[in-house]
Design a protein around this motif. Structure first.
Motif, short mmCIF file in Angstrom:
data_model
loop_
_atom_site.label_atom_id
_atom_site.label_comp_id
_atom_site.label_asym_id
_atom_site.label_seq_id
_atom_site.Cartn_x
_atom_site.Cartn_y
_atom_site.Cartn_z
N GLU A 113 0.25 -13.02 -3.09
CA GLU A 113 0.41 -12.39 -4.40
C GLU A 113 1.63 -11.48 -4.35
OE1 GLU A 113 -1.35 -12.96 -7.15
OE2 GLU A 113 -2.57 -14.44 -6.12
N PRO A 114 2.14 -11.02 -5.49
CA PRO A 114 3.34 -10.17 -5.50
C PRO A 114 3.15 -8.90 -4.66
CG PRO A 114 2.78 -10.86 -7.72
CD PRO A 114 1.65 -11.30 -6.84
N ALA A 115 4.27 -8.38 -4.15
CA ALA A 115 4.24 -7.17 -3.33
C ALA A 115 3.60 -6.00 -4.06
CB ALA A 115 5.65 -6.80 -2.88
N SER A 116 3.67 -5.99 -5.38
CA SER A 116 3.09 -4.89 -6.15
C SER A 116 1.57 -4.83 -6.02
CB SER A 116 3.47 -5.04 -7.63
OG SER A 116 2.96 -6.26 -8.15
N THR A 117 0.94 -5.88 -5.51
CA THR A 117 -0.51 -5.88 -5.33
C THR A 117 -0.93 -5.38 -3.94
OG1 THR A 117 -0.63 -8.15 -4.49
CG2 THR A 117 -0.73 -7.86 -6.90
N ALA A 118 0.05 -5.06 -3.10
CA ALA A 118 -0.23 -4.69 -1.71
C ALA A 118 -0.78 -3.27 -1.59
CB ALA A 118 1.05 -4.81 -0.87
N THR A 119 -1.56 -3.07 -0.55
CA THR A 119 -2.01 -1.75 -0.13
C THR A 119 -1.72 -1.64 1.36
OG1 THR A 119 -3.79 -1.73 -1.75
CG2 THR A 119 -3.96 -0.16 0.06
N VAL A 120 -1.04 -0.59 1.76
CA VAL A 120 -0.75 -0.34 3.17
C VAL A 120 -1.86 0.56 3.72
CG1 VAL A 120 0.88 0.65 4.81
CG2 VAL A 120 1.72 -0.57 2.79
N VAL A 121 -2.43 0.18 4.85
CA VAL A 121 -3.49 0.94 5.50
C VAL A 121 -2.97 1.44 6.84
CG1 VAL A 121 -5.83 0.88 6.40
CG2 VAL A 121 -5.23 -0.51 4.39
N ASP A 122 -2.98 2.76 7.03
CA ASP A 122 -2.62 3.36 8.31
C ASP A 122 -3.86 4.00 8.89
OD1 ASP A 122 -1.67 4.73 10.50
OD2 ASP A 122 -0.02 5.70 9.43
N GLY A 123 -4.48 3.34 9.83
CA GLY A 123 -5.71 3.83 10.43
C GLY A 123 -5.50 4.48 11.78
N GLN A 124 -4.29 4.94 12.05
CA GLN A 124 -4.00 5.51 13.36
C GLN A 124 -4.55 6.91 13.56
OE1 GLN A 124 0.14 4.40 14.80
NE2 GLN A 124 0.33 4.01 12.58
N GLY A 125 -4.78 7.62 12.46
CA GLY A 125 -5.28 8.99 12.56
C GLY A 125 -6.80 9.03 12.45
N ASP A 126 -7.33 10.22 12.27
CA ASP A 126 -8.78 10.39 12.16
C ASP A 126 -9.32 9.78 10.88
OD1 ASP A 126 -8.86 11.75 14.56
OD2 ASP A 126 -8.65 13.73 13.62
N THR A 127 -8.54 9.84 9.81
CA THR A 127 -8.93 9.28 8.52
C THR A 127 -7.86 8.29 8.07
OG1 THR A 127 -9.97 11.39 7.95
CG2 THR A 127 -9.53 9.85 6.14
#
Length: 95
Positions: free
Chosen positions: A28-42
Motif C-alpha cells: 500500500e502507499p507509504a502514507s499508510t505506514a506506521t514505524v514502530v521503534d520497540g528498542q526502549g521500555d515503551t
C-alpha cells in the motif's frame, strides 16, 4: 498502468512456470505506514514511512535463483514488466 499490471502478472506467471517463484506482494502507499521503534521500555509509534524518499517501493519478489547472474536477469525482466527499478539483495532465508 493497466499495461504494467498485465505485464507484471505475465512475469509472475513466468516465474511460477520456470520454478523461481517463492513469494511476491504489493505494498500500500507509504502514507499508510506506521514505524514502530520497540528498542526502549515503551514502543514509539510514528505515522508515515521510515525513510522519506522520492523513490516508491510498490512491492517485492522473493525468488529462488541458483546464482546472482540468474537473479539479475530476472530482475531486469521484472523491471521491464513493472516499469520501475528493481533492487536485488540476497535473502538470508526463513527463520
Amino acid at each position: 498502468m493497466e499495461e504494467a499490471f498485465a505485464a507484471t502478472g505475465a512475469f509472475n506467471d513466468k516465474l511460477h512456470a520456470d520454478g523461481y517463484w517463492v513469494f511476491a506482494g504489493g505494498l500500500e502507499p507509504a502514507s499508510t505506514a506506521t514505524v514502530v521503534d520497540g528498542q526502549g521500555d515503551t514502543p514509539v509509534l510514528t505515522d508515515g514511512p521510515y525513510l522519506e524518499s522520492k523513490e516508491v517501493i510498490g512491492g517485492f519478489w522473493v525468488i529462488d535463483a541458483p546464482d546472482l547472474d540468474v537473479a539479475l536477469r530476472l530482475a531486469a525482466e521484472g523491471s521491464k514488466a513493472c516499469r520501475g527499478k528493481v533492487e536485488v539483495r540476497p535473502f538470508e532465508g526463513l527463520a
